[in-house]
Scaffold this motif. Sequence first.
Motif: not given
Length: 92
Positions: A13, A20-21, A43, A81, A85-90
């Motif tokens: 992204d 912000k995206k 990210k 990332i 996807d999210s930071s936590l998933i990665t």
Amino acid sequence: MAEPYVEQVEYLDVLTKIGKKIDKKIGGSKPRGDVHRDGDYHKAVHVWIFTESTQELLLQKRADCKDSWPGLWDISSAGHISAGDSSLITAQ
């Protein structure tokens, strides 16, 4: 007969300066190489492993084949990332 190896393109992204995206209509995600070439904000996640009992920090040596900073010492674990996807998933 084995299937031929097809390299997967990693999409990231693209972000504004404030994180912000960017709207998908104007290029919200791009291949990793393009993001790095163009200097786009994106990210990444960093995981630091520290053992309190021994006061040790786990580091890793980057592979010599890496396209950035090959053969150098680095943090415990890190990565981009992927788009969506999210930071936590990665990190997991």
